[in-house]
Design a protein around this motif. Structure first.
Motif, short mmCIF file in Angstrom:
data_model
loop_
_atom_site.label_atom_id
_atom_site.label_comp_id
_atom_site.label_asym_id
_atom_site.label_seq_id
_atom_site.Cartn_x
_atom_site.Cartn_y
_atom_site.Cartn_z
N LEU A 17 0.83 -1.20 0.00
CA LEU A 17 0.00 0.00 0.00
C LEU A 17 0.87 1.25 0.00
O LEU A 17 0.56 2.23 -0.68
CB LEU A 17 -0.93 0.00 1.22
CG LEU A 17 -2.01 -1.09 1.27
CD1 LEU A 17 -2.94 -0.84 2.46
CD2 LEU A 17 -2.81 -1.16 -0.02
N VAL A 30 -6.97 0.36 6.94
CA VAL A 30 -7.24 -0.79 6.08
C VAL A 30 -6.56 -2.03 6.63
O VAL A 30 -7.14 -3.12 6.69
CB VAL A 30 -6.79 -0.51 4.63
CG1 VAL A 30 -6.98 -1.76 3.77
CG2 VAL A 30 -7.57 0.65 4.04
N SER A 31 -5.31 -1.89 7.08
CA SER A 31 -4.58 -3.03 7.64
C SER A 31 -5.25 -3.56 8.90
O SER A 31 -5.33 -4.78 9.11
CB SER A 31 -3.14 -2.61 7.95
OG SER A 31 -2.40 -3.69 8.46
N ARG A 82 -9.61 -9.03 0.03
CA ARG A 82 -10.29 -8.30 -1.06
C ARG A 82 -11.58 -7.66 -0.58
O ARG A 82 -11.89 -6.52 -0.92
CB ARG A 82 -10.58 -9.26 -2.23
CG ARG A 82 -11.28 -8.61 -3.42
CD ARG A 82 -10.40 -7.55 -4.04
NE ARG A 82 -11.09 -6.81 -5.10
CZ ARG A 82 -11.82 -5.72 -4.91
NH1 ARG A 82 -12.01 -5.26 -3.68
NH2 ARG A 82 -12.38 -5.09 -5.91
N LEU A 86 -10.17 -2.33 1.90
CA LEU A 86 -9.41 -2.17 0.66
C LEU A 86 -10.35 -1.79 -0.49
O LEU A 86 -9.99 -0.99 -1.36
CB LEU A 86 -8.69 -3.48 0.34
CG LEU A 86 -7.82 -3.51 -0.92
CD1 LEU A 86 -6.64 -2.55 -0.79
CD2 LEU A 86 -7.31 -4.94 -1.17
N ILE A 111 -4.93 -4.13 -7.26
CA ILE A 111 -5.70 -5.13 -6.51
C ILE A 111 -5.23 -6.53 -6.89
O ILE A 111 -5.02 -7.40 -6.03
CB ILE A 111 -7.21 -4.99 -6.79
CG1 ILE A 111 -7.79 -3.74 -6.12
CG2 ILE A 111 -7.96 -6.24 -6.33
CD1 ILE A 111 -7.96 -3.84 -4.63
#
Length: 299
Positions: A17, A30-31, A82, A86, A111
């Motif tokens: 990222l 996000v992590s 996914r 993200l 992605i």
């Protein structure tokens, strides 16, 4: 002790990222979300019933992921990575704005790079043994699904065990009469494009579900699970609603109803956009009768 989740996030996911010029605050959010999703599934990896059910809605998309790998590993990557926040930084301007971004900052190609890297990493792991090292988490994104949406969970578990078709009896205690839509605190007006992780039922989807509940529409059809939503709670809410209306949920690959589930013998690749749909309406290979009839009606 450093778990495989921390190893993946710190040495693979977060550096990717950063490489894609995502800011530190967004990377952290996000992590953290991916960490919760991976922890929820890997902590229960040796519970085969839970594992097969929660991974099911990622299987048809994961089937065509590259490189090659175990389908459960690839489905894990779909469901936990996914189908995470993200998506919000890769889909719509509206979703990206939640992170203080003007527009999505991750491309489709990026992605693919993330999912391919994850397949390579997780294919090397032994989840059966490392599962005991993963601690349970308080804010579990998947642990409540079986109790909040018991009918959907029961039927999806049956589908996860299905290689062609299965007939079964649904326990009466799993059937409800009230609408889950009434419990949603917010419903958006019509929007042309929603982030796949948007948890809310928009006006168009709400109207479809009410028609099904009232018997005005005999089934719920969509290309695939991911085209319904990438948000697991929203997906299970929709499935629960349709099944309690005694209607089937139908995709190109699956037929799901109370007492009968079936799957196409060879998965069709999930659509990326509407233009990918046309040829699928003419492909009847590997469909059982009830499934075939609805695909023909849609065609």
């Amino acid at each position: 002790m450093k778990t495989i989740i921390k190893d993946y996030l710190e040495n693979h996911f977060e550096p990717m990222l950063a490489q894609f010029a995502v800011n530190d605050e967004t990377i952290f959010k996000v992590s953290s979300d991916v960490h919760s999703r991976l922890s929820s599934i890997l902590h229960r990896w040796n519970d085969s019933s839970f594992r097969s059910t929660i991974l099911l809605h990622g299987v048809e998309e994961a089937f065509y992921y590259e490189p090659q790998g175990e389908i459960e590993i690839k489905a894990l990557i779909t469901v936990a990575i996914r189908n995470s926040l993200l998506e919000d930084i890769a889909s719509t301007n509206e979703a990206a704005m939640k992170f203080g971004l003007r527009r999505p900052v991750i491309s489709d190609e990026q992605i693919k790079y993330i999912t391919s890297n994850a397949i390579v990493f997780f294919n090397k792991q032994n989840f059966e043994s490392t599962s005991y090292e993963i601690e349970s988490i308080e804010s579990d994104p998947f642990g409540h699904l079986s109790t909040r949406f018991p009918l959907a969970w029961y039927v999806m578990h049956k589908l996860s065990q299905c290689s062609n078709y299965i007939t079964f009896e649904v326990p009466n205690e799993l059937k409800i009469t009230h609408s889950l839509l009434e419990k949603q605190s917010e419903s958006k007006k019509f929007v042309q494009v929603q982030s796949g992780m948007d948890p809310f039922i928009d006006q168009t989807l709400s109207e479809i579900l009410h028609k099904i509940k009232n018997g005005e529409q005999p089934f719920f059809f969509c290309d695939s699970f991911k085209m319904i939503t990438r948000h697991p709670e929203k997906l299970y809410r929709i499935i629960e609603e349709v099944l309690n209306a005694k209607a089937p949920i139908v995709t190109f690959n699956y037929y799901i109803s109370n007492g009968y589930v079936a799957r196409r013998s060879q998965f069709l690749k999930v659509a990326h956009s509407e233009k990918d749909l046309k040829y699928k309406f003419t492909n009847f290979n590997g469909l059982r009768k009830a499934h075939l009839e609805i695909i023909k009606k849609m065609a």
